[in-house]
Scaffold this active site. Structure first.
Site, PDB file in Angstrom:
ATOM      1  N   GLU A   1       0.828  -1.223   0.000  1.00  0.00           N
ATOM      2  CA  GLU A   1       0.000   0.000   0.000  1.00  0.00           C
ATOM      3  C   GLU A   1       0.856   1.266   0.000  1.00  0.00           C
ATOM      4  OE1 GLU A   1      -1.368   1.931   3.386  1.00  0.00           O
ATOM      5  OE2 GLU A   1      -1.118   0.213   4.740  1.00  0.00           O
TER       6      GLU A   1
ATOM      7  N   LYS B   1      -5.184  10.962   0.999  1.00  0.00           N
ATOM      8  CA  LYS B   1      -5.282   9.610   1.557  1.00  0.00           C
ATOM      9  C   LYS B   1      -6.534   8.994   0.944  1.00  0.00           C
ATOM     10  CE  LYS B   1      -6.351   7.369   5.970  1.00  0.00           C
ATOM     11  NZ  LYS B   1      -6.523   7.613   7.416  1.00  0.00           N
TER      12      LYS B   1
ATOM     13  N   ASP C   1     -16.599   5.890  14.086  1.00  0.00           N
ATOM     14  CA  ASP C   1     -15.367   5.827  13.292  1.00  0.00           C
ATOM     15  C   ASP C   1     -14.888   4.383  13.205  1.00  0.00           C
ATOM     16  OD1 ASP C   1     -13.010   6.142  11.981  1.00  0.00           O
ATOM     17  OD2 ASP C   1     -12.236   7.741  13.259  1.00  0.00           O
TER      18      ASP C   1
ATOM     19  N   ALA D   1     -12.994   1.777   6.772  1.00  0.00           N
ATOM     20  CA  ALA D   1     -13.507   1.079   5.582  1.00  0.00           C
ATOM     21  C   ALA D   1     -12.676  -0.176   5.281  1.00  0.00           C
ATOM     22  CB  ALA D   1     -13.504   2.025   4.390  1.00  0.00           C
TER      23      ALA D   1
ATOM     24  N   LYS E   1      -3.201  -1.642  16.191  1.00  0.00           N
ATOM     25  CA  LYS E   1      -2.658  -0.866  17.323  1.00  0.00           C
ATOM     26  C   LYS E   1      -3.729  -0.609  18.339  1.00  0.00           C
ATOM     27  CE  LYS E   1       0.072   1.904  14.551  1.00  0.00           C
ATOM     28  NZ  LYS E   1      -0.785   1.398  13.507  1.00  0.00           N
TER      29      LYS E   1
HETATM   30  N1  PSU Z   1      -2.013   1.813  10.563  1.00  0.00           N
HETATM   31  C1  PSU Z   1      -0.687   2.025  10.575  1.00  0.00           C
HETATM   32  N2  PSU Z   1      -0.108   2.718   9.581  1.00  0.00           N
HETATM   33  C2  PSU Z   1      -0.839   3.218   8.546  1.00  0.00           C
HETATM   34  C3  PSU Z   1      -2.254   2.966   8.527  1.00  0.00           C
HETATM   35  C4  PSU Z   1      -2.789   2.266   9.549  1.00  0.00           C
HETATM   36  O1  PSU Z   1       0.000   1.598  11.471  1.00  0.00           O
HETATM   37  O2  PSU Z   1      -0.277   3.866   7.656  1.00  0.00           O
HETATM   38  C5  PSU Z   1      -3.054   3.451   7.357  1.00  0.00           C
HETATM   39  C6  PSU Z   1      -3.387   2.277   6.416  1.00  0.00           C
HETATM   40  O3  PSU Z   1      -3.277   2.729   5.084  1.00  0.00           O
HETATM   41  C7  PSU Z   1      -4.833   1.968   6.739  1.00  0.00           C
HETATM   42  C8  PSU Z   1      -5.347   3.343   7.057  1.00  0.00           C
HETATM   43  O4  PSU Z   1      -5.537   1.357   5.690  1.00  0.00           O
HETATM   44  O5  PSU Z   1      -4.306   3.959   7.802  1.00  0.00           O
HETATM   45  C9  PSU Z   1      -6.632   3.320   7.856  1.00  0.00           C
HETATM   46  O6  PSU Z   1      -7.134   4.617   7.909  1.00  0.00           O
HETATM   47  P1  PSU Z   1      -8.635   4.844   8.395  1.00  0.00           P
HETATM   48  O7  PSU Z   1      -8.659   4.382   9.807  1.00  0.00           O
HETATM   49  O8  PSU Z   1      -8.850   6.322   8.226  1.00  0.00           O
HETATM   50  O9  PSU Z   1      -9.504   3.998   7.506  1.00  0.00           O
HETATM   51 MN    MN Z   2     -11.924   6.434  10.099  1.00  0.00          MN
END
Ligand code: PSU
Ligand code: MN
Length: 305
Positions: A27, A89, A141, A144, A162
């Site tokens: 990614e 993003k 929150d 996706a 995490k």
């Molecule tokens: N967790 C990490 N590093 C990251 C992400 C998550 O330790 O870079 C990134 C990944 O690309 C993941 C995204 O898909 O954050 C999730 O963001 P959101 O919670 O806004 O969907």
């Molecule tokens: Mn989110």
């Protein structure tokens, strides 16, 4: 089926897929939003090298000029790393607009899974997935990424989630959505920086071949959806649970006070945790990604063997 006109494979990835070589998707939000420059670019390039050393072809995914790309040039990776959070993003909801406007986007786990599935790539390595955030019963929150794991046929190798997230609720959500979760050499969900979380995983595999078999079975049975492999950080790079726990609590508190919301939440917390741990969390983060890339490459080789 999505229109392949939007998809752009690098010559190397296209040749590998045509000839049935193992390919691993990677990614790009982790590059632009997950780590600071220049460590982000160095890590992304090292991931590609580790993938090759383990016999697979890397396909780093992103949206460049509105094209859904699988396989980037080193220059494109450098660009995403330098631009950092100035790049959009991009998760599932962003793809139609970025494509229509001919824009660039760094793909999250969800968006990378979409591109991988379009390209015919079955396995994908990253650091951590998004999940159910703490307090989601009020904020709603929920990443996706979880919905994507439920419907898109790609196996994602990560180091667990995490504890900026609610790990218990994240596991419940995955169960509700029918996502197979496999601990690699463990019965417990790893907590990214540490090997343990106290939450059990439903399945355990001890060899890459076992996971490849499960991926094949999932396809042959004929149901949609992905799979999640949780691979603990190697012992020598894992952090002290108390140190990282404190940093996470402090980062969460600051995010709350500043009113950080939505897609900014994860990048904000990651950067804050890195500062609070004096960079130790970044060093661990990098090592666990390498570990996941190696495992995903071995699974890919077994799938194509
Ligand atoms: N967790 C990490 N590093 C990251 C992400 C998550 O330790 O870079 C990134 C990944 O690309 C993941 C995204 O898909 O954050 C999730 O963001 P959101 O919670 O806004 O969907
Ligand atoms: Mn989110």
């Amino acid at each position: 089926m999505m229109n392949q006109a939007y998809l752009q494979l690098s010559p190397e990835v296209e040749a590998a897929l045509k000839s049935g070589k193992p390919v691993v998707a990677l990614e790009s939000t982790i590059i632009s939003h997950g780590m600071p420059y220049p460590q982000n670019v160095e890590t992304a390039l090292s991931c590609q090298r580790i993938c090759r050393e383990n016999g697979a072809v890397p396909a780093t995914c992103a949206i460049i000029g509105g094209k859904l790309c699988a396989g980037l040039t080193d220059e494109q990776i450098d660009y995403l790393g330098r631009e950092g959070t100035r790049v959009t993003k991009a998760s599932r909801r962003d793809l139609p607009l970025l494509t229509a406007k001919g824009m660039d986007g760094a793909t999250t786990v969800a968006a990378t899974m979409i591109i991988a599935a379009m390209a015919g790539i079955r396995i994908f390595a990253t650091g951590g997935i998004g999940g159910v955030h703490r307090g989601a019963e009020v904020t709603m929150d929920i990443s996706a990424d979880l919905e994507e794991l439920a419907k898109t046929p790609v196996c994602v190798v990560c180091a667990g989630a995490k504890s900026i997230l609610d790990l218990g609720l994240t596991m419940e959500y995955l169960e509700t959505k029918g996502v197979p979760v496999i601990g690699f050499g463990t019965d417990e969900l790893p907590a990214f920086y540490t090997r343990k979380s106290g939450f059990a995983v439903p399945w355990r595999c001890d060899k890459p071949e076992e996971i490849a078999k499960a991926i094949c079975a999932q396809r042959e049975i004929g149901y949609d959806g992905g799979m999640l492999v949780v691979n603990p950080i190697p012992e020598e790079y894992s952090m002290d649970a108390e140190v990282i726990g404190k940093a996470i609590e402090e980062a969460l508190e600051e995010a709350k006070q500043l009113g950080i919301k939505g897609k900014e939440t994860t990048p904000f917390l990651l950067a804050k945790i890195k500062d609070l741990t004096g960079g130790e969390s970044l060093a661990s983060n990098i090592q666990l990604v390498f570990n996941n890339v190696a495992l995903a490459s071995q699974i890919a080789c077994s799938l194509n063997g």
